[in-house]
Structures are given as structure tokens and as C-alpha cells.
Design a protein around this motif. Structure first.
Motif, PDB file in Angstrom:
ATOM      1  N   LYS A  11      10.004  -9.364  -6.755  1.00 31.58           N
ATOM      2  CA  LYS A  11      10.837  -9.274  -5.472  1.00 31.58           C
ATOM      3  C   LYS A  11      10.780  -8.059  -4.914  1.00 31.58           C
ATOM      4  O   LYS A  11      10.613  -6.641  -5.426  1.00 31.58           O
ATOM      5  CB  LYS A  11      12.466  -9.598  -5.656  1.00 31.58           C
ATOM      6  CG  LYS A  11      12.645 -11.012  -5.951  1.00 31.58           C
ATOM      7  CD  LYS A  11      14.123 -11.189  -6.636  1.00 31.58           C
ATOM      8  CE  LYS A  11      14.612 -12.502  -7.128  1.00 31.58           C
ATOM      9  NZ  LYS A  11      15.905 -12.873  -7.044  1.00 31.58           N
ATOM     10  N   GLY A  12      10.665  -7.468  -3.409  1.00 33.35           N
ATOM     11  CA  GLY A  12      10.796  -6.277  -3.792  1.00 33.35           C
ATOM     12  C   GLY A  12       9.436  -6.563  -2.012  1.00 33.35           C
ATOM     13  O   GLY A  12       8.998  -7.367  -2.046  1.00 33.35           O
ATOM     14  N   THR A  13       8.884  -4.906  -1.817  1.00 29.87           N
ATOM     15  CA  THR A  13       7.193  -5.360  -1.310  1.00 29.87           C
ATOM     16  C   THR A  13       6.647  -6.124  -1.916  1.00 29.87           C
ATOM     17  O   THR A  13       5.868  -5.272  -3.015  1.00 29.87           O
ATOM     18  CB  THR A  13       7.234  -3.744  -1.285  1.00 29.87           C
ATOM     19  OG1 THR A  13       8.742  -2.470  -1.194  1.00 29.87           O
ATOM     20  CG2 THR A  13       5.911  -4.078  -0.489  1.00 29.87           C
ATOM     21  N   LEU A  14       5.481  -6.897  -1.144  1.00 29.65           N
ATOM     22  CA  LEU A  14       4.972  -7.587  -1.181  1.00 29.65           C
ATOM     23  C   LEU A  14       3.950  -7.302  -1.194  1.00 29.65           C
ATOM     24  O   LEU A  14       3.099  -5.576  -0.757  1.00 29.65           O
ATOM     25  CB  LEU A  14       5.028  -9.171  -0.088  1.00 29.65           C
ATOM     26  CG  LEU A  14       3.906  -9.984  -0.237  1.00 29.65           C
ATOM     27  CD1 LEU A  14       4.109 -10.369  -1.702  1.00 29.65           C
ATOM     28  CD2 LEU A  14       3.712 -10.838   0.463  1.00 29.65           C
ATOM     29  N   ASP A  15       2.636  -7.382  -2.383  1.00 30.63           N
ATOM     30  CA  ASP A  15       1.506  -6.361  -2.869  1.00 30.63           C
ATOM     31  C   ASP A  15       0.563  -7.618  -1.691  1.00 30.63           C
ATOM     32  O   ASP A  15       0.973  -8.472  -1.869  1.00 30.63           O
ATOM     33  CB  ASP A  15       0.803  -6.587  -4.072  1.00 30.63           C
ATOM     34  CG  ASP A  15      -0.466  -5.865  -3.859  1.00 30.63           C
ATOM     35  OD1 ASP A  15      -0.801  -5.489  -3.032  1.00 30.63           O
ATOM     36  OD2 ASP A  15      -0.549  -5.761  -5.062  1.00 30.63           O
ATOM     37  N   PRO A  16      -0.354  -6.627  -1.025  1.00 31.20           N
ATOM     38  CA  PRO A  16      -1.338  -7.689  -0.035  1.00 31.20           C
ATOM     39  C   PRO A  16      -2.247  -8.539  -0.896  1.00 31.20           C
ATOM     40  O   PRO A  16      -2.861  -9.300  -0.420  1.00 31.20           O
ATOM     41  CB  PRO A  16      -1.704  -6.518   1.062  1.00 31.20           C
ATOM     42  CG  PRO A  16      -0.720  -5.414   1.481  1.00 31.20           C
ATOM     43  CD  PRO A  16      -0.649  -5.333   0.014  1.00 31.20           C
ATOM     44  N   ALA A  17      -2.641  -7.872  -1.962  1.00 28.60           N
ATOM     45  CA  ALA A  17      -3.527  -8.704  -2.393  1.00 28.60           C
ATOM     46  C   ALA A  17      -2.754 -10.000  -2.856  1.00 28.60           C
ATOM     47  O   ALA A  17      -3.592 -10.690  -3.138  1.00 28.60           O
ATOM     48  CB  ALA A  17      -3.634  -8.492  -3.510  1.00 28.60           C
ATOM     49  N   TYR A  18      -1.404  -9.962  -3.151  1.00 29.04           N
ATOM     50  CA  TYR A  18      -1.231 -11.760  -2.772  1.00 29.04           C
ATOM     51  C   TYR A  18      -2.123 -12.647  -1.913  1.00 29.04           C
ATOM     52  O   TYR A  18      -2.180 -13.876  -2.158  1.00 29.04           O
ATOM     53  CB  TYR A  18       0.446 -11.423  -2.805  1.00 29.04           C
ATOM     54  CG  TYR A  18       0.517 -13.008  -3.034  1.00 29.04           C
ATOM     55  CD1 TYR A  18       1.541 -13.261  -4.436  1.00 29.04           C
ATOM     56  CD2 TYR A  18       1.428 -13.836  -1.833  1.00 29.04           C
ATOM     57  CE1 TYR A  18       2.531 -14.315  -4.346  1.00 29.04           C
ATOM     58  CE2 TYR A  18       1.949 -14.974  -2.443  1.00 29.04           C
ATOM     59  CZ  TYR A  18       2.351 -15.293  -3.704  1.00 29.04           C
ATOM     60  OH  TYR A  18       3.203 -16.453  -3.912  1.00 29.04           O
ATOM     61  N   GLY A  19      -1.659 -12.276  -1.214  1.00 23.17           N
ATOM     62  CA  GLY A  19      -2.046 -13.439  -0.354  1.00 23.17           C
ATOM     63  C   GLY A  19      -3.932 -13.262  -0.358  1.00 23.17           C
ATOM     64  O   GLY A  19      -3.925 -14.994  -0.121  1.00 23.17           O
ATOM     65  N   GLU A  20      -4.750 -12.831  -0.655  1.00 25.14           N
ATOM     66  CA  GLU A  20      -5.432 -12.717  -0.608  1.00 25.14           C
ATOM     67  C   GLU A  20      -6.248 -14.070  -2.162  1.00 25.14           C
ATOM     68  O   GLU A  20      -7.472 -14.984  -2.149  1.00 25.14           O
ATOM     69  CB  GLU A  20      -6.765 -11.500  -1.384  1.00 25.14           C
ATOM     70  CG  GLU A  20      -6.545 -10.700   0.098  1.00 25.14           C
ATOM     71  CD  GLU A  20      -7.636  -9.112  -0.503  1.00 25.14           C
ATOM     72  OE1 GLU A  20      -8.749  -9.590  -1.038  1.00 25.14           O
ATOM     73  OE2 GLU A  20      -7.189  -8.377  -0.716  1.00 25.14           O
ATOM     74  N   ARG A  21      -5.185 -13.748  -2.868  1.00 24.11           N
ATOM     75  CA  ARG A  21      -5.421 -14.586  -3.654  1.00 24.11           C
ATOM     76  C   ARG A  21      -4.926 -16.071  -4.009  1.00 24.11           C
ATOM     77  O   ARG A  21      -5.563 -16.911  -4.482  1.00 24.11           O
ATOM     78  CB  ARG A  21      -4.506 -14.078  -5.127  1.00 24.11           C
ATOM     79  CG  ARG A  21      -4.085 -14.786  -6.406  1.00 24.11           C
ATOM     80  CD  ARG A  21      -3.980 -14.918  -7.723  1.00 24.11           C
ATOM     81  NE  ARG A  21      -3.343 -15.751  -8.558  1.00 24.11           N
ATOM     82  CZ  ARG A  21      -3.062 -15.825 -10.171  1.00 24.11           C
ATOM     83  NH1 ARG A  21      -1.989 -14.463  -9.944  1.00 24.11           N
ATOM     84  NH2 ARG A  21      -2.960 -16.340 -10.579  1.00 24.11           N
ATOM     85  N   TRP A  22      -3.705 -16.322  -2.586  1.00 25.65           N
ATOM     86  CA  TRP A  22      -3.190 -18.111  -2.915  1.00 25.65           C
ATOM     87  C   TRP A  22      -3.183 -18.041  -1.282  1.00 25.65           C
ATOM     88  O   TRP A  22      -3.348 -19.508  -1.401  1.00 25.65           O
ATOM     89  CB  TRP A  22      -1.796 -17.148  -3.122  1.00 25.65           C
ATOM     90  CG  TRP A  22      -1.254 -16.994  -4.352  1.00 25.65           C
ATOM     91  CD1 TRP A  22      -1.234 -15.777  -4.437  1.00 25.65           C
ATOM     92  CD2 TRP A  22      -1.492 -18.121  -5.594  1.00 25.65           C
ATOM     93  NE1 TRP A  22      -0.686 -15.912  -6.063  1.00 25.65           N
ATOM     94  CE2 TRP A  22      -0.697 -17.027  -6.511  1.00 25.65           C
ATOM     95  CE3 TRP A  22      -1.326 -18.832  -5.440  1.00 25.65           C
ATOM     96  CZ2 TRP A  22      -0.510 -17.604  -8.308  1.00 25.65           C
ATOM     97  CZ3 TRP A  22      -1.346 -19.826  -7.194  1.00 25.65           C
ATOM     98  CH2 TRP A  22      -0.808 -18.886  -7.986  1.00 25.65           C
ATOM     99  N   LEU A  23      -4.353 -17.358  -0.763  1.00 25.19           N
ATOM    100  CA  LEU A  23      -4.423 -18.783   0.711  1.00 25.19           C
ATOM    101  C   LEU A  23      -5.506 -19.527   0.538  1.00 25.19           C
ATOM    102  O   LEU A  23      -5.551 -20.037   0.547  1.00 25.19           O
ATOM    103  CB  LEU A  23      -4.966 -17.414   1.451  1.00 25.19           C
ATOM    104  CG  LEU A  23      -5.586 -17.900   3.190  1.00 25.19           C
ATOM    105  CD1 LEU A  23      -4.390 -18.423   3.918  1.00 25.19           C
ATOM    106  CD2 LEU A  23      -6.735 -16.841   3.926  1.00 25.19           C
ATOM    107  N   PRO A  24      -6.909 -19.157  -1.150  1.00 19.88           N
ATOM    108  CA  PRO A  24      -7.527 -20.227  -1.150  1.00 19.88           C
ATOM    109  C   PRO A  24      -6.317 -21.913  -1.651  1.00 19.88           C
ATOM    110  O   PRO A  24      -7.466 -22.688  -1.352  1.00 19.88           O
ATOM    111  CB  PRO A  24      -8.194 -19.941  -1.766  1.00 19.88           C
ATOM    112  CG  PRO A  24      -8.401 -18.372  -1.637  1.00 19.88           C
ATOM    113  CD  PRO A  24      -6.700 -17.644  -0.846  1.00 19.88           C
ATOM    114  N   VAL A  25      -5.608 -21.273  -1.863  1.00 17.39           N
ATOM    115  CA  VAL A  25      -4.742 -22.671  -2.692  1.00 17.39           C
ATOM    116  C   VAL A  25      -3.876 -23.396  -1.263  1.00 17.39           C
ATOM    117  O   VAL A  25      -4.021 -24.118  -1.550  1.00 17.39           O
ATOM    118  CB  VAL A  25      -4.225 -21.784  -3.973  1.00 17.39           C
ATOM    119  CG1 VAL A  25      -3.009 -23.156  -4.013  1.00 17.39           C
ATOM    120  CG2 VAL A  25      -3.946 -20.991  -4.708  1.00 17.39           C
ATOM    121  N   VAL A  26      -3.626 -22.258  -0.645  1.00 17.95           N
ATOM    122  CA  VAL A  26      -3.011 -23.273   1.130  1.00 17.95           C
ATOM    123  C   VAL A  26      -3.572 -24.113   1.651  1.00 17.95           C
ATOM    124  O   VAL A  26      -4.160 -25.052   1.372  1.00 17.95           O
ATOM    125  CB  VAL A  26      -2.421 -21.659   1.545  1.00 17.95           C
ATOM    126  CG1 VAL A  26      -2.394 -22.259   2.817  1.00 17.95           C
ATOM    127  CG2 VAL A  26      -1.260 -21.032   1.101  1.00 17.95           C
TER     128      VAL A  26
END
Length: 267
Positions: A231-246
Motif C-alpha cells: 500500500k502507498g506509492t506504486l512502483d512503475p515496475a509493477y505495470g511492466e510485470r503484470w501488463l502481459p498477464v492482463v
């Protein structure tokens, strides 16, 4: 555009500002699932779907894909009655779906898909009822492939898991609904071209499977390490990891929806 460039905190923040937190995938994601399903439908199923949708403002699968999310404003009574049909909470039970425990009164997305498919597939049902069932099926099959719609009751499918992106508050559900998709800077046509260029992994089931199996598979994504960011500030690396799953979930949603509609509409 690289993923690292696209998935900046500023891009995510701008997208999430416009993202409704209670809609699985958001309108763009639902349209993409419907577009991909259309690609996989037989001529017979397409013709039957178009016949049922005649008279709609946008008589296409994509055009009615978000109809069920708009019921709260357009048909409050049906919106209330169908509110629980958008999700099922199984993440706290090891991602194993048990009808009696997880869907009492058949009031969850798994049972809703089965019930609406049965109506859609029955030519003896009134035309208006079958048209409504088609709208529900298109939407709910999209919903069940968004991991947080097979998630946890204690955080309302990620809605109470607060995150901060570039100084703006949001939540995990909104991020998965449309924040990750929108951050790539692609519209519907761009995303559709991208998704059509990719193939589903070889381990994906060849048959549509069942709504219960789809819910369990979505839930296992949610229970994967790192899915819940701090919780709190989101690391932009989160998107890099999970966008392929989306992307994979959207493709699977389209594939499964096509299979369901082919079977229900005589394909």
C-alpha cells in the motif's frame, strides 16, 4: 514505445483519474474481449448474435459489452438484482470454488454465466429475454477473467487496497480494471491489433472449460506473489510485470466467450 516508457507513474495516474473502480476491465477491456470473441465465432453464431442485437444503438458484441455495468444508472432495479453476478469471492478459500459456500442462491458470476447461457441457448425463450442474456454473457465472461472478480471479500476485490500513483490516490481494482491498459497509450484499435498479433500460451485449454474453472484460474493469478503491491506509492515496475498477464487474460476471455457463444447460438 517500450513497456518501460509507456508504464510511467504519470501515465498510470492520468489513466486512473478516469477509471471507475467497480467495473471489471472498464469499457475498453470489455470491448476488447468482445472484439476477440467475434474473431472466433462461426458464421452461424455471428448471424444469430446480430439478429438478437438488431435495434441496439450499437448492434455489436463490443457495443453491448459494458451494458451490465450501466444498469445501476439505466435500470436500477435490475442493477441491484444483478449486482452480485459480477464476481465471486474465493481467494480466501485457496481459490477452490464450492457452489454451496461461495454462491448461495446462485448469486455469483459463475452461476450467472451458466444461467444466462441456458437462456441464450433456448430458442423457446422470448426474444427480449435472449437478447438480455446475450448482453449478460458477453459482460460476465469478461468479468470472470479479471482476477479481482474472483478475489477476496475482505478487501472487496481490491477496492479497499489503496495505492498512490504520482501523488494521486487510487486502488488495486481500478489499476486492473483500466489503469494498466490505459497506461500503454493505445486505443481500442491499437490494443486489438496488439492482441491479435499474440497467441495464447500452449498450456491454455483447447476447450472453453467451465465458468468455475475460469474463476479458479483467475483467482490463482491474484494469489501469485507480488500481485498485491505494498500500500502507498506504486512502483512503475509493477505495470511492466503484470501488463502481459492482463493481455493474456483478455485473450483468454475472448477465446472462451467465442466458445460459449458458438455453442449457445448454433455454431
Amino acid at each position: 514505445m517500450t513497456l518501460r516508457t509507456a508504464l510511467t507513474a504519470a501515465a498510470l495516474a492520468a489513466t486512473l483519474t478516469l477509471s471507475p473502480s467497480a467495473r471489471a476491465w472498464g469499457p475498453l477491456g470489455h470491448r476488447l474481449v468482445a472484439d476477440l470473441a467475434w474473431d472466433g465465432m462461426t458464421p452461424q453464431a455471428r448471424a444469430a448474435a446480430l439478429d438478437l442485437l438488431a435495434g441496439e444503438a450499437d448492434p455489436s458484441l463490443a457495443g453491448i459489452a459494458s451494458w451490465a455495468d450501466e444498469l445501476r444508472a439505466n435500470d436500477p432495479d435490475l442493477g441491484r438484482r444483478s449486482a452480485r453476478w459480477h464476481y465471486v469471492n474465493i481467494a480466501e478459500d485457496g481459490c477452490h470454488y464450492d457452489t454451496a459456500r461461495d454462491c448461495p442462491g446462485d448469486d455469483c458470476v459463475v452461476a450467472a454465466i451458466d444461467a444466462q447461457v441456458a437462456i441464450l441457448a433456448d430458442p423457446g425463450q422470448p426474444r427480449a429475454k435472449r437478447r438480455q442474456a446475450l448482453k449478460f454473457v458477453v459482460h460476465f465472461v469478461g468479468d470472470i477473467h479479471q482476477p479481482l472478480h474472483a478475489g477476496r471479500a475482505d478487501d472487496r476485490g481490491g477496492n479497499t487496497h489503496q495505492i498512490n500513483i504520482d501523488g494521486r490516490g487510487s486502488n488495486l481494482h481500478a489499476l486492473w480494471d483500466s489503469g494498466l491498459l490505459g497506461s500503454a497509450g493505445l486505443g481500442e484499435a491499437g490494443w486489438l491489433a496488439r492482441l491479435r498479433q499474440s497467441t495464447i500460451a500452449a498450456d491454455a485449454p483447447a476447450r472453453p472449460g467451465s465458468p468455475a474453472a475460469w474463476a479458479e484460474a483467475s483467482c490463482r493469478i491474484l494469489n501469485s506473489p507480488g500481485f498485491y503491491p505494498p500500500k502507498g506509492t506504486l512502483d512503475p515496475a509493477y505495470g511492466e510485470r503484470w501488463l502481459p498477464v492482463v493481455e493474456r487474460q483478455l485473450r483468454l476471455g475472448g477465446r472462451h466467450l467465442a466458445g460459449v457463444l458458438n455453442a449457445a447460438l448454433g455454431g
